[in-house]
Design a protein around this motif. Structure first.
Motif, PDB file in Angstrom:
ATOM      1  N   CYS A   1      -0.366   4.253   1.419  1.00 12.60           N
ATOM      2  CA  CYS A   1      -1.078   5.261   2.209  1.00 12.60           C
ATOM      3  C   CYS A   1      -0.195   5.909   3.274  1.00 12.60           C
ATOM      4  O   CYS A   1      -0.460   7.019   3.707  1.00 12.60           O
TER       5      CYS A   1
ATOM      6  N   CYS B   1       0.859  -1.185   0.000  1.00  2.86           N
ATOM      7  CA  CYS B   1       0.000   0.000   0.000  1.00  2.86           C
ATOM      8  C   CYS B   1       0.894   1.233   0.000  1.00  2.86           C
ATOM      9  O   CYS B   1       2.073   1.154   0.312  1.00  2.86           O
TER      10      CYS B   1
ATOM     11  N   ARG C   1      -5.687   8.360   2.410  1.00  5.57           N
ATOM     12  CA  ARG C   1      -5.052   7.836   1.197  1.00  5.57           C
ATOM     13  C   ARG C   1      -5.295   6.343   0.989  1.00  5.57           C
ATOM     14  O   ARG C   1      -4.900   5.801  -0.034  1.00  5.57           O
ATOM     15  N   SER C   2      -5.901   5.663   1.945  1.00  4.14           N
ATOM     16  CA  SER C   2      -6.084   4.216   1.869  1.00  4.14           C
ATOM     17  C   SER C   2      -7.031   3.820   0.733  1.00  4.14           C
ATOM     18  O   SER C   2      -8.191   4.202   0.708  1.00  4.14           O
TER      19      SER C   2
END
Length: 86
Positions: free
Chosen positions: A39, A37, A79-80
């Motif tokens: 994020c 990820c 931001r995930s």
């Protein structure tokens, strides 16, 4: 989905309520742990020594151990891709 970040003695806690599945948070944690990820910055990730998911669908809690700020976590949640269906 409501996301509330709280500072704790040994890190932080994020409470997810409403339209949230426990598996969704587990997936987010697994993505974070494996580096798949984007994020959170690497600098922030390095501060976290442990992540623990508890609760049930509709009321999930994520406990983070480490010296992370409430602001860093709130930015990461924004931001995930897992949470925001991006």
């Amino acid at each position: 989905m409501e996301k509330n970040v709280f500072k704790t003695a040994d890190g932080a806690k994020i409470a997810f309520t409403g339209a949230v599945a426990k598996q969704q948070i587990i997936t987010m944690v697994e993505n974070c742990a494996t580096g798949s990820c984007e994020c959170m910055s690497d600098k922030t990730k390095e501060k976290i020594s442990n992540m623990e998911v508890a609760g049930e669908d509709g009321n999930v809690e994520l406990k983070l151990t480490g010296d992370v700020s409430k602001e860093e976590l709130e930015e990461a949640l924004e931001r995930s891709k897992v949470l925001n269906n991006k």
